[in-house]
Design an enzyme around this catalytic site. Structure first.
Site, short mmCIF file in Angstrom:
data_model
loop_
_atom_site.label_atom_id
_atom_site.label_comp_id
_atom_site.label_asym_id
_atom_site.label_seq_id
_atom_site.Cartn_x
_atom_site.Cartn_y
_atom_site.Cartn_z
N ASP A 1 10.66 -20.36 25.85
CA ASP A 1 11.83 -20.13 25.00
C ASP A 1 12.11 -18.62 25.06
O ASP A 1 11.24 -17.85 25.48
CB ASP A 1 11.46 -20.59 23.59
CG ASP A 1 12.53 -20.28 22.58
OD1 ASP A 1 13.68 -20.68 22.80
OD2 ASP A 1 12.21 -19.62 21.56
N ASP B 1 14.33 -16.41 22.45
CA ASP B 1 14.31 -15.75 21.14
C ASP B 1 13.05 -16.14 20.38
O ASP B 1 12.83 -17.31 20.12
CB ASP B 1 15.57 -16.16 20.36
CG ASP B 1 15.55 -15.65 18.94
OD1 ASP B 1 14.93 -14.61 18.69
OD2 ASP B 1 16.15 -16.30 18.07
N THR C 1 15.20 -11.57 19.21
CA THR C 1 16.64 -11.39 19.00
C THR C 1 17.08 -11.96 17.65
O THR C 1 18.23 -11.78 17.25
CB THR C 1 17.46 -12.04 20.14
OG1 THR C 1 16.77 -13.20 20.59
CG2 THR C 1 17.63 -11.10 21.30
N GLY D 1 16.18 -21.20 16.91
CA GLY D 1 16.13 -22.26 17.92
C GLY D 1 17.31 -23.21 17.86
O GLY D 1 17.43 -24.10 18.70
N VAL D 2 18.17 -23.03 16.86
CA VAL D 2 19.31 -23.94 16.64
C VAL D 2 20.54 -23.39 17.37
O VAL D 2 20.75 -22.18 17.41
CB VAL D 2 19.56 -24.03 15.11
CG1 VAL D 2 20.78 -24.87 14.80
CG2 VAL D 2 18.34 -24.60 14.40
N ARG E 1 24.46 -22.33 18.47
CA ARG E 1 25.41 -21.48 17.74
C ARG E 1 26.23 -22.29 16.73
O ARG E 1 26.35 -21.93 15.56
CB ARG E 1 26.34 -20.77 18.72
CG ARG E 1 27.12 -19.64 18.10
CD ARG E 1 28.01 -18.98 19.14
NE ARG E 1 27.27 -18.56 20.32
CZ ARG E 1 27.83 -18.22 21.48
NH1 ARG E 1 29.14 -18.23 21.61
NH2 ARG E 1 27.08 -17.87 22.50
N ALA F 1 18.20 -22.02 24.00
CA ALA F 1 19.46 -22.54 23.46
C ALA F 1 20.58 -21.52 23.58
O ALA F 1 21.76 -21.85 23.43
CB ALA F 1 19.26 -22.89 21.98
N SER F 2 20.23 -20.27 23.87
CA SER F 2 21.24 -19.20 23.82
C SER F 2 22.16 -19.18 25.04
O SER F 2 21.71 -19.27 26.17
CB SER F 2 20.55 -17.84 23.70
OG SER F 2 21.52 -16.82 23.74
N GLU G 1 7.01 -22.08 22.51
CA GLU G 1 8.15 -22.17 21.57
C GLU G 1 7.79 -21.59 20.20
O GLU G 1 6.68 -21.77 19.74
CB GLU G 1 8.51 -23.64 21.35
CG GLU G 1 9.78 -24.11 22.00
CD GLU G 1 11.07 -23.48 21.47
OE1 GLU G 1 11.04 -22.81 20.43
OE2 GLU G 1 12.11 -23.66 22.11
N ASP G 2 8.78 -20.97 19.55
CA ASP G 2 8.54 -20.41 18.21
C ASP G 2 9.24 -21.20 17.12
O ASP G 2 9.08 -20.88 15.95
CB ASP G 2 9.03 -18.95 18.13
CG ASP G 2 10.54 -18.87 18.13
OD1 ASP G 2 11.17 -19.50 19.00
OD2 ASP G 2 11.10 -18.21 17.23
P1 B16 Z 1 23.69 -17.94 21.16
P2 B16 Z 1 16.20 -19.61 21.72
C1 B16 Z 1 18.34 -19.50 20.13
O1 B16 Z 1 17.56 -18.92 21.12
C2 B16 Z 1 18.16 -18.73 18.82
O2 B16 Z 1 16.83 -18.88 18.34
C3 B16 Z 1 19.12 -19.27 17.79
O3 B16 Z 1 18.99 -18.55 16.59
C4 B16 Z 1 20.55 -19.16 18.34
O4 B16 Z 1 21.48 -19.70 17.41
C5 B16 Z 1 20.65 -19.92 19.66
O5 B16 Z 1 19.70 -19.38 20.58
C6 B16 Z 1 22.03 -19.82 20.29
O6 B16 Z 1 22.26 -18.49 20.65
O7 B16 Z 1 24.59 -17.83 20.00
O8 B16 Z 1 23.32 -16.62 21.81
O9 B16 Z 1 24.20 -18.93 22.20
O10 B16 Z 1 15.18 -19.47 20.64
O11 B16 Z 1 16.50 -21.05 22.08
O12 B16 Z 1 15.91 -18.74 22.92
MG MG Z 2 13.14 -19.40 19.85
#
Ligand code: B16
Ligand code: MG
Length: 217
Positions: free
Chosen positions: A9, A11, A17, A46-47, A49, A115-116, A169-170
């Site tokens: 993962d 973030d 971040t 992890g959720v 946007r 997820a980002s 994963e966190d």
């Molecule tokens: P973005 P990960 C996730 O990253 C974040 O933990 C989560 O807080 C964020 O809403 C999501 O990415 C979407 O990010 O807005 O940049 O598309 O932990 O899956 O790496």
């Molecule tokens: Mg994460």
């Protein structure tokens, strides 16, 4: 050999971040007239946007139409991107680079499963893109964690059976996604916040290939 690939993962595992997400969401909430605490922010880790925005609006007891939500999500993202633009390799969490290098030296394939939608930008800014064989981010998946899609795509692109993959994963949504993908899981953080991982470690400072072997091989 049980573990042939590791999926990370982004973030909370490779970089922190979450604090940039937090200040951008806090500003979004304040513009809407309510307070958004650091504790509330834990629910967004992890959720995706849009799912994050829905949780935020729920906290503020605000209901909006889809097009208004999309505008707000874009606004938050522009703010977030303006913060992460300043990121440097110094922000890579302790022990991550050494562990990635050790995995590669031992023939383990490496993927990012985030997820980002900003994952590629972040990897470039912290100069880490070339350490990953495959990058699956929020632009490449239709279903957010806890759906297993992000990790299954990673395994598929690496050409490795999910049963031979290990996810780091966190967030609970990410651990559930890895479990749903039939993969091994190491949680990063505090045991009380993370259910269903095989093991929990605080970070990568004391993680190395020998320890991985003693846990799984
Ligand atoms: P973005 P990960 C996730 O990253 C974040 O933990 C989560 O807080 C964020 O809403 C999501 O990415 C979407 O990010 O807005 O940049 O598309 O932990 O899956 O790496
Ligand atoms: Mg994460």
């Amino acid at each position: 050999m049980k573990i042939k690939a590791c999926l990370f993962d982004l973030d909370g595992v490779v970089v922190d971040t979450a604090r940039y997400h937090y200040i951008a969401w806090k500003k979004t909430a304040e513009d809407l007239g309510f307070h958004f605490s650091e504790n509330d922010n834990e629910r967004l880790k992890g959720v995706s946007r849009m799912d994050s925005l829905n949780i935020l609006l729920d906290i503020g007891k605000i209901s909006l139409k889809q097009d208004q939500k999309e505008l707000l999500a874009d606004k938050k993202n522009n703010l977030y991107v303006s913060y992460i633009r300043q990121m440097t390799p110094d922000e890579i969490l302790p022990g991550v680079i050494a562990f990635l290098d050790e995995l590669r030296d031992n023939g383990i394939l490496i993927a990012l499963g985030s997820a980002s939608k900003n994952a590629m930008t972040i990897l470039e800014l912290i100069n880490l893109t070339r350490k990953f064989d495959v990058v699956i981010d929020g632009n490449k998946v239709g279903k957010a964690k806890p759906d297993p899609e992000v990790f299954l795509k990673g395994a598929f692109e690496l050409g490795i059976d999910p049963a031979n993959c290990l996810v780091f994963e966190d967030a609970q949504a990410g651990i559930d996604a890895a479990r749903n993908a039939g993969m091994h899981i190491i949680g990063i953080g505090q045991a009380e916040n993370l259910k269903n991982a095989d093991f929990i470690i605080p970070g990568f400072e004391n993680m190395n290939f020998d320890r991985l072997q003693s846990l799984y091989f």
